[in-house]
Scaffold this motif. Structure first.
Motif, mmCIF file in Angstrom:
data_model
loop_
_atom_site.group_PDB
_atom_site.id
_atom_site.type_symbol
_atom_site.label_atom_id
_atom_site.label_comp_id
_atom_site.label_asym_id
_atom_site.label_seq_id
_atom_site.Cartn_x
_atom_site.Cartn_y
_atom_site.Cartn_z
ATOM 1 N N VAL A 107 33.976 -27.114 115.759
ATOM 2 C CA VAL A 107 34.220 -26.574 117.094
ATOM 3 C C VAL A 107 34.341 -25.058 117.018
ATOM 4 O O VAL A 107 35.017 -24.524 116.141
ATOM 5 N N ASP A 108 33.672 -24.371 117.941
ATOM 6 C CA ASP A 108 33.692 -22.907 117.970
ATOM 7 C C ASP A 108 34.636 -22.347 119.026
ATOM 8 O O ASP A 108 34.996 -21.172 118.970
ATOM 9 N N TYR A 109 35.021 -23.189 119.991
ATOM 10 C CA TYR A 109 35.884 -22.721 121.080
ATOM 11 C C TYR A 109 36.546 -23.945 121.707
ATOM 12 O O TYR A 109 35.898 -24.984 121.878
ATOM 13 N N VAL A 110 37.831 -23.820 122.033
ATOM 14 C CA VAL A 110 38.576 -24.910 122.654
ATOM 15 C C VAL A 110 39.166 -24.429 123.973
ATOM 16 O O VAL A 110 39.772 -23.362 124.030
ATOM 17 N N ALA A 111 38.980 -25.214 125.011
ATOM 18 C CA ALA A 111 39.658 -24.976 126.291
ATOM 19 C C ALA A 111 40.591 -26.151 126.544
ATOM 20 O O ALA A 111 40.146 -27.292 126.656
ATOM 21 N N MET A 112 41.886 -25.875 126.590
ATOM 22 C CA MET A 112 42.873 -26.935 126.777
ATOM 23 C C MET A 112 43.571 -26.791 128.112
ATOM 24 O O MET A 112 44.059 -25.707 128.462
ATOM 25 N N ASP A 113 43.619 -27.883 128.854
ATOM 26 C CA ASP A 113 44.323 -27.897 130.134
ATOM 27 C C ASP A 113 45.827 -27.972 129.916
ATOM 28 O O ASP A 113 46.312 -28.803 129.143
ATOM 29 N N ILE A 114 46.548 -27.105 130.604
ATOM 30 C CA ILE A 114 48.003 -27.176 130.675
ATOM 31 C C ILE A 114 48.307 -27.638 132.095
ATOM 32 O O ILE A 114 48.154 -26.886 133.052
ATOM 33 N N LYS A 115 48.737 -28.878 132.233
ATOM 34 C CA LYS A 115 48.805 -29.481 133.564
ATOM 35 C C LYS A 115 49.976 -28.956 134.397
ATOM 36 O O LYS A 115 49.857 -28.790 135.608
ATOM 37 N N ASN A 116 51.107 -28.696 133.722
ATOM 38 C CA ASN A 116 52.276 -28.231 134.465
ATOM 39 C C ASN A 116 53.393 -27.917 133.472
ATOM 40 O O ASN A 116 53.203 -28.002 132.255
ATOM 41 N N SER A 117 54.565 -27.578 133.987
ATOM 42 C CA SER A 117 55.748 -27.416 133.137
ATOM 43 C C SER A 117 56.108 -28.778 132.558
ATOM 44 O O SER A 117 55.737 -29.825 133.108
ATOM 45 N N PRO A 118 56.824 -28.812 131.434
ATOM 46 C CA PRO A 118 57.179 -30.104 130.826
ATOM 47 C C PRO A 118 57.860 -31.059 131.798
ATOM 48 O O PRO A 118 57.601 -32.263 131.775
ATOM 49 N N GLU A 119 58.714 -30.530 132.668
ATOM 50 C CA GLU A 119 59.481 -31.374 133.585
ATOM 51 C C GLU A 119 58.591 -32.103 134.594
ATOM 52 O O GLU A 119 58.954 -33.186 135.080
ATOM 53 N N ARG A 120 57.430 -31.523 134.920
ATOM 54 C CA ARG A 120 56.568 -32.119 135.948
ATOM 55 C C ARG A 120 55.245 -32.632 135.387
ATOM 56 O O ARG A 120 54.340 -32.971 136.148
ATOM 57 N N TYR A 121 55.145 -32.703 134.057
ATOM 58 C CA TYR A 121 53.881 -33.136 133.455
ATOM 59 C C TYR A 121 53.510 -34.553 133.873
ATOM 60 O O TYR A 121 52.386 -34.817 134.323
ATOM 61 N N ALA A 122 54.439 -35.489 133.728
ATOM 62 C CA ALA A 122 54.150 -36.898 134.030
ATOM 63 C C ALA A 122 53.711 -37.074 135.479
ATOM 64 O O ALA A 122 52.728 -37.781 135.771
ATOM 65 N N GLU A 123 54.424 -36.423 136.385
ATOM 66 C CA GLU A 123 54.081 -36.494 137.808
ATOM 67 C C GLU A 123 52.682 -35.949 138.053
ATOM 68 O O GLU A 123 51.877 -36.538 138.791
ATOM 69 N N THR A 124 52.375 -34.829 137.431
ATOM 70 C CA THR A 124 51.116 -34.135 137.692
ATOM 71 C C THR A 124 49.908 -34.894 137.153
ATOM 72 O O THR A 124 48.825 -34.846 137.744
ATOM 73 N N ILE A 125 50.080 -35.595 136.039
ATOM 74 C CA ILE A 125 48.942 -36.322 135.456
ATOM 75 C C ILE A 125 48.913 -37.789 135.870
ATOM 76 O O ILE A 125 48.027 -38.542 135.440
ATOM 77 N N GLY A 126 49.847 -38.205 136.716
ATOM 78 C CA GLY A 126 49.820 -39.568 137.222
ATOM 79 C C GLY A 126 50.143 -40.630 136.197
ATOM 80 O O GLY A 126 49.706 -41.772 136.316
ATOM 81 N N VAL A 127 50.938 -40.271 135.180
ATOM 82 C CA VAL A 127 51.327 -41.220 134.131
ATOM 83 C C VAL A 127 52.850 -41.214 134.010
ATOM 84 O O VAL A 127 53.414 -40.367 133.295
ATOM 85 N N PRO A 128 53.540 -42.125 134.683
ATOM 86 C CA PRO A 128 55.013 -42.147 134.621
ATOM 87 C C PRO A 128 55.529 -42.285 133.189
ATOM 88 O O PRO A 128 54.982 -43.041 132.389
ATOM 89 N N GLY A 129 56.557 -41.510 132.865
ATOM 90 C CA GLY A 129 57.163 -41.590 131.547
ATOM 91 C C GLY A 129 56.342 -40.957 130.435
ATOM 92 O O GLY A 129 56.623 -41.185 129.254
ATOM 93 N N PHE A 130 55.373 -40.150 130.784
ATOM 94 C CA PHE A 130 54.489 -39.547 129.774
ATOM 95 C C PHE A 130 55.274 -38.729 128.755
ATOM 96 O O PHE A 130 56.138 -37.929 129.112
#
Length: 222
Positions: A107-130
């Motif tokens: 891999v020559d380049y990586v783009a990583m999504d940061i969905k939200n702050s840790p507190e709201r990650y599960a809510e934002t990605i639609g996976v309860p308890g993530f």
């Protein structure tokens, strides 16, 4: 073909089916199912690329989540051996696979999504308890600078506020590049009625993050 998805290069984008997140604002919702019908198999892709050697500089792997495919490194190596540079888009939930393909030089380049702050990650990605621990491992690995990378966040009015970006800033502190991009509604988005923040609010979010990273910019916003 894309002039935007791989910084500085003319590239083509390859979409992989399957994702372990269920973001309500996903633009590629039809690809979330791991059994999404394939448009072409590996050999057809390689044949497609062989006809474009000298015309394309790079290939972008996106999805879905490409790292769900266990033999992704095999396909990456074949493409690299053809002389193409390779960019990986990832949600960061597969640090072992990410570390493996980077350390193998695939891999020559990586783009990583940061969905939200840790507190709201599960809510934002639609996976309860993530459990965000894998995401944190991927961030920590990329921060070491083993491969050029960027972090990025798609901002949705219902899910992101000032506290979101205070949390994100601490999560990626020291990052080389971070981009904030506004949500754009499409027919393929699974949750209807979502909205983007105004440009003024987006600039405020940017100012919150800027002191924590080397370079932070708004993407697609005047």
């Amino acid at each position: 073909m894309t002039l935007l998805d791989f910084p500085g290069l003319v590239a083509c984008t390859v979409f992989f089916g399957g994702c372990d997140m269920r973001c309500p604002f996903c633009h590629n919702w039809e690809l979330v199912d791991i059994n999404a019908p394939a448009v072409m198999d590996d050999e057809e892709l390689l044949k497609f690329l062989s006809k474009r050697q000298g015309l394309l500089d790079g290939v972008v792997f996106t999805g879905g989540e490409p790292l769900l495919r266990k033999d992704i490194g095999v396909l990456m190596k074949k493409i690299k051996d053809m002389g193409f540079k390779l960019k990986l888009d990832t949600n960061g939930n597969h640090p072992d696979e990410l570390i493996s393909v980077v350390e193998e030089g695939l891999v020559d380049y990586v783009a990583m999504d940061i969905k939200n702050s840790p507190e709201r990650y599960a809510e934002t990605i639609g996976v309860p308890g993530f459990d965000i621990s894998n995401v944190k491992r991927s961030i920590e690995f990329l921060l070491k600078g083993n491969v050029p990378y960027e972090f990025r966040t798609t901002v949705v009015k219902s899910y992101h506020d000032e506290d979101s970006f205070r949390g994100i800033a601490k999560l990626i502190e020291g990052a080389s590049e971070y981009y904030i991009q506004g949500f754009v509604d499409r027919d393929t988005v699974p949750t209807r009625g979502l909205e983007a923040h105004s440009p003024e609010v987006m600039k405020n979010f940017l100012n919150i993050v800027k002191p924590y990273v080397n370079r932070a910019e708004l993407r697609g916003i005047e």
